[in-house]
Design an enzyme around this catalytic site. Structure first.
Site, PDB file in Angstrom:
ATOM      1  N   GLY A 121      32.891  36.451  53.192  1.00  0.00           N
ATOM      2  CA  GLY A 121      31.653  36.254  52.451  1.00  0.00           C
ATOM      3  C   GLY A 121      31.982  35.989  50.987  1.00  0.00           C
ATOM      4  CB  ALA A 122      32.307  37.262  48.168  1.00  0.00           C
ATOM      5  CG  MET A 123      39.165  37.152  47.654  1.00  0.00           C
ATOM      6  SD  MET A 123      39.615  38.660  48.567  1.00  0.00           S
ATOM      7  CE  MET A 123      40.736  39.427  47.411  1.00  0.00           C
ATOM      8  CG  ASN A 168      40.341  35.942  44.279  1.00  0.00           C
ATOM      9  OD1 ASN A 168      41.147  36.324  45.094  1.00  0.00           O
ATOM     10  ND2 ASN A 168      39.361  35.081  44.580  1.00  0.00           N
ATOM     11  CD  GLU A 224      33.456  40.561  46.971  1.00  0.00           C
ATOM     12  OE1 GLU A 224      34.560  41.057  46.646  1.00  0.00           O
ATOM     13  OE2 GLU A 224      33.062  40.518  48.147  1.00  0.00           O
ATOM     14  CD  GLU A 260      36.958  45.429  51.079  1.00  0.00           C
ATOM     15  OE1 GLU A 260      35.775  45.449  50.703  1.00  0.00           O
ATOM     16  OE2 GLU A 260      37.785  44.591  50.654  1.00  0.00           O
TER      17      GLU A 260
END
Ligand code: BES
Ligand code: ZN
Length: 993
Positions: free
Chosen positions: A329-331, A333, A366, A388
């Site tokens: 879905g998203a990361m 970084n 995120e 998470e």
């Protein structure tokens, strides 16, 4: 098993006899380093009877050894030059490394990369060329050999290499997009978590091996080039004036999985947070407007976390960017967060309320990682859940802060808490903290246990400690471990210090053993006192654990009474199998409820008298919404486990006829979807549709089709949910109106509001023909927003005719569907009907090679498997699925396959056990004069007064045999769980994200 000197020995044996970092232990300075960077964490409390995890029948663990630490990086100087036409890249690494111990070999991670040259330059010495590169492909490592020993001290490791910009959505990969003029182009982007940085450059790709990064990108001069840090230099390439060399500032010390770069064409909107961070949201060109919502959320969120953690965001900027081809879905970084387009872009007119909510949650998630994960990183993937689970909890806190009207915590219970309970009730679940080694084992734990159970136990912990001490503990944890690595115990220590409570002891019982308890409660009135008898047992999806080795948990229990349903009257910590609690000064007519707020991670089995007392609170709404939801969900789960009859749950559901709350309806609707899917195996599927129509009609009438003045976010969600449910169940007036509105929409007379599109599309497709499908495919083609494309993709499977189902399946693999979205099209087919289920499974089998190759064993393959097979309810299908995956390996989905087989057998047992009774009940409620009063009386007045026998009846659910056990991972797209993916929600334990 691992081969040591030709003998097969178990991994646990190897771990005991071969210390992980033997060299480090003998050197005091290095010992210090070891404690900082490579701490081997000892578990504090060991719960001997921990789990019935299937260690005997687990697949063999793949051999795995962590990288040696005789040479480690201090700084990576990395220059990459992607070719966006040929899909290759050239790379130059100049890493400053420290040699701890003289060696003539350097072992690093490396995969799908060709090294051209490598050399080592000792500080102040002569360059030594490597004489060999020995690739260990299976281990994703390379050993560089040098002709003489590299001496202890510093030096520069130089490596020139080339690689492919792959199309697998991992490592350094290409993502396809169309320019506003329709020309197809490619961007080069990265996705490194968990173990794919090694596909972009040779590196020490373990979270505890942190270093700083100096990144340069050589890119076409008309492209945007982004990385974790701000640009510090931009100059024309000396050999090619169509190229620019873009140099980024040095990063703080960080893990490789958080490095990122993006080269493509984007527009952006920019803002500044009140604490001085520059925030940009990058969108496809021409769509900057669609970045505004996420920008607003991000600009509010950064100061919120800054304040909550009392630690500032450590980088000068943060970019959020929408990537067209994106597996997750998203990361998170560091400084450059990547998102699927649907998790970042909001169009004021064409985005629905559930998309807004999803974007807010994902941004909140995120950005939380920027501290919790990036600044302080887990020592090893075993502690992934810390990242998470925590982010999946705090994203709700953040959204609650930004959008109090979303009532997001109630939604947490339906989306995460119940989903975690469902998965964790399986014999094939796993503990939150799980030893992992090989990358496929790491991939496997990005699942609902790490995310949703992780978030749920943190929520329980937060409630147990209280916000003030929780924040205090979090602050000291982040401060103590910033720019370093930490393990679960480190967080417990800090929270224990802050609260003075036995956190490690309490929490180990939740993180080190799988499963959770069912709390059995009975009561007795003695004068003015109420005596509660409370005991715990492990809850299993097939009924409570009755064996001798029953595990125990340290269970924070809170209690409220009818006098003040919102207020906790008593709190105890249940640290034994059973206990007795006295509530003073309570009149005999007051009800007593355990777990107000549905915060404790357990199910409850009340005595029949206690339950009878609570049920009026559902109808008169005196119980809190979250508790109405929790009670219904517990009873539903008990019925699946054979502890009560499903008929009793149907009766309970009828008591919700006056329910006003969106989330309560949503959870109930989800459970009815599961039941409807189960009963699609019978010849009385129509009767459950009628039940659904009857239950949803009053609220449907009340809401109507038009949005009314003063309505808010939750009203919009509720309308979509109810109309979709009614339309799908064949409610005639809803179907007619949906058709009318669809026609107007297609003809351009009256465009459907974004919130009504999913329910309308679903309804017309469910009862539509080939012309409807063609129209829908045309809408799909015309759609400019990925949100709209996804909306359509998710409901296409609702079409009924077998030949059209086939057409949808073929479409799923076509060029028109983004690779990451194929899964939800196939899942939509499998979740829609009996025929769809069979057709989808056949399609997966027939196209296995293509699908497996497409996802390369990533988490999308697990999700695909789960969506395709979890809905079966015939024993022999479990055997078929098991046998298919024996000959078609998917290492990262092994546990998912086992969970699916277990679910199939549970479904089959459920159906055998309750189908007849359900059928009789559904017939009886229609028969005139028989149990069919109108309006329906309160649940508790109808039928026998007792819905749960004080001691549950014996149940005869199929118990998983030894040979049927295995392993898997997540379906972590759960939380797109609102009205617009009703089809995908059919089997709730498949799809809640
Ligand atoms: N770190 C993950 C992204 C990730 C997931 C990388 C799986 C590798 C494998 C990220 O923080 C994440 O959890 N993303 C979620 C969204 C979030 C709101 C739950 C996702 O991708 O679904
Ligand atoms: Zn995350």
């Amino acid at each position: 098993m691992l081969l040591v000197l030709g003998r097969r020995v178990s991994l646990s044996f190897v771990k005991r006899v071969i210390p992980q970092y033997p060299v480090l232990l003998s050197n005091p300075i290095l010992q210090d380093l070891r404690t900082i960077k490579f701490r081997v964490i000892h578990s504090s409390t060991v719960f001997a009877s921990a789990t019935r995890q299937n260690t005997d029948t687990m697949p063999e663990r793949r051999p795995f050894v962590r990288l040696p630490t005789d040479v480690y990086p201090v700084n990576y100087g990395l220059c990459l030059k992607p070719d966006l036409i040929d899909f290759t890249f050239e790379g130059k690494l100049e890493a400053i490394v420290k040699v701890n111990l003289a060696t003539n070999q350097i072992v690093m991670n490396c995969a799908d990369i060709d090294i051209i040259t490598a050399s080592f330059v000792p500080e102040g010495g002569e360059e030594i060329n490597a004489t060999g590169f020995n690739y260990q492909n299976e281990d994703e490592k390379v050993t560089l050999s040098f002709p003489s020993a590299l001496q202890k001290g510093s030096g520069t490791l130089k490596i020139d290499f080339v690689g492919e910009l792959n199309d697998k959505m991992k490592g350094f990969y290409r993502s396809k997009y169309a320019t506003p003029a329709g020309e197809i182009r490619y961007a080069a982007v990265t996705q490194f978590e968990a173990t794919d940085a090694r596909r972009a450059f040779p590196c020490w790709d373990e979270p505890a091996i942190k270093a700083t990064f100096d990144i340069s990108l050589i890119v076409p001069k008309d492209r945007v080039a982004l990385s974790n840090m701000n640009v510090i230099d931009r100059k024309p390439h000396p050999e090619d004036d169509s190229l620019l060399e873009v140099k980024f500032a040095t990063t703080p010390i960080m893990s490789t999985y958080l490095v990122a770069f993006v080269i493509g064409e984007y527009d952006f909107v920019e803002g500044q947070s009140s604490d001085g961070v520059t925030v940009r949201v990058y969108t496809p060109t021409g769509k900057a407007e669609q970045g505004k919502f996420a920008l607003e959320v991000a600009v509010k969120t950064l100061p919120f976390y800054n304040d909550y953690f009392n630690v500032p965001y450590p980088l000068p900027k943060i970019d959020l960017i929408a990537i067209a081809d994106f597996a997750a879905g998203a990361m998170e970084n560091w400084g450059l967060v990547t998102y699927r387009e649907t998790a970042l872009l909001i169009d004021p007119k064409n985005s629905c309320s559930s998309s807004r909510q999803w974007v807010a949650l994902v941004v909140g998630h995120e950005l939380a990682h920027q501290w919790f994960g990036n600044l302080v990183t887990m020592e090893w993937w075993t502690h992934l859940w810390l990242n998470e689970g925590f982010a999946s909890w705090i994203e709700y806190l953040c959204v609650d802060h930004c959008f109090p009207d979303y009532d997001i915590w109630t939604q947490f219970v339906s989306a995460d808490y119940t989903r975690a309970l469902d998965l964790d009730a399986l014999d094939n679940s796993h503990p939150i903290e799980v030893n992992v080694g090989h990358p496929s084992e790491v991939d496997e734990i990005f699942d609902a246990i790490s995310y949703s159970k992780g978030a749920s136990v943190i929520r329980m912990l937060h409630n147990y400690i209280g916000d003030k001490d929780f924040r205090k503990g979090m602050h000291s944890y982040l401060l103590k471990f910033q720019h370093r690595n930490a393990a679960t115990e480190d967080l417990w220590d800090c929270l224990e210090q802050a609260s003075g409570k036995p956190i490690a002891l309490v929490m180990s019982s939740w993180t080190k053993q799988m499963g959770f308890p069912i709390i059995v409660v009975d009561q007795e009135q003695q004068g003015d006192d109420r005596i509660l008898k409370i005991s715990q047992k492990k809850f299993c999806a097939s009924g409570p654990h009755n064996g001798e080795d029953c595990p125990n948990w340290m269970v924070p229990i809170s209690i409220c009474t009818g006098e003040d349903p919102g207020c906790t009257k008593l709190k105890v910590l249940l640290d034994s199998p059973e206990t007795t609690i006295t509530i003073n000064n309570i009149s005999p007519d007051q009800w007593v409820k355990i777990n107000p707020g549905t915060v404790g991670f357990y199910r409850i089995q009340y005595s029949s008298a206690m339950l009878e007392g609570l049920l009026p609170g559902i109808r008169d709404l005196t119980l809190l919404p979250v508790d109405r939801l929790g009670l219904q969900n517990d009873l539903f789960s008990l019925s699946r486990a054979g502890m009560i009859s499903t008929v009793e749950v149907l009766k309970l559901m009828e008591a919700f006829v006056n329910e006003p709350n969106y989330t309560v309806w949503s959870d109930l609707s989800c459970n009815l979807g599961v039941l409807s899917s189960l009963l699609s195996h019978t010849d009385f599927h129509e009767e459950i549709q009628e039940f659904i129509r009857d239950l949803f009609t009053p609220i449907g009438l009340k809401l109507g089709w038009e949005c009314k003045q003063g309505e808010g976010h939750l009203d919009a969600l509720l309308r979509g949910l109810v109309l979709g449910k009614l339309g799908k169940a064949g409610h005639k007036p809803t179907l007619e109106e949906a058709r009318r509105r669809f026609k107007d929409h297609v003809e351009g007379k009256q465009i459907l509001s974004a919130d009504l599109r999913s329910p309308v599309y679903l309804t017309v497709l469910k009862h539509g023909d080939s012309a409807t499908l063609d129209t829908m495919l045309k809408l799909h083609k015309q759609a400019d927003m990925q949100e709209e494309k996804n909306r359509i993709e998710r409901v296409l499977g609702a079409i009924s005719a077998p030949d059209l189902i086939q057409k949808v399946l073929t479409f799923a693999l076509s060029e028109d569907v983004r690779p990451q979205d194929t899964v939800s099209v196939i899942g939509g087919v499998a979740g829609s009907s009996k025929h769809g289920r069979k057709a989808a499974w056949k399609f997966v089998k027939d196209n296995w090679e293509e699908l497996h190759n497409r996802y390369q064993g990533g988490f999308l393959i697990s999700r695909l498997i789960k969506l395709s097979v979890d809905g079966f309810a015939i024993d022999k299908m479990a055997a078929e699925v098991k046998s298919f995956f024996e000959s078609h390996q998917a290492p990262a989905a092994e546990r998912t396959v086992q969970q699916c087989c277990e679910n199939i057998l549970l479904n089959a047992a459920w159906l055998k056990r309750d189908a007849d009774d359900i059928h009789q009940y559904l017939l009886k409620r229609k028969a005139p004069g028989l149990n069919n009063p109108a309006p329906p009386p309160p649940f508790f007045q109808r039928g026998p007064p007792c819905i749960i026998a004080a001691s549950a009846p014996p149940f005869s659910v199929h118990r998983w045999t030894e040979s049927e056990h295995t392993q898997s991972r997540l379906n972590f797209s759960k939380r797109k769980n609102t009205n617009d993916d009703d089809v995908n929600k059919q089997a709730k334990n498949l799809t809640k994200r």
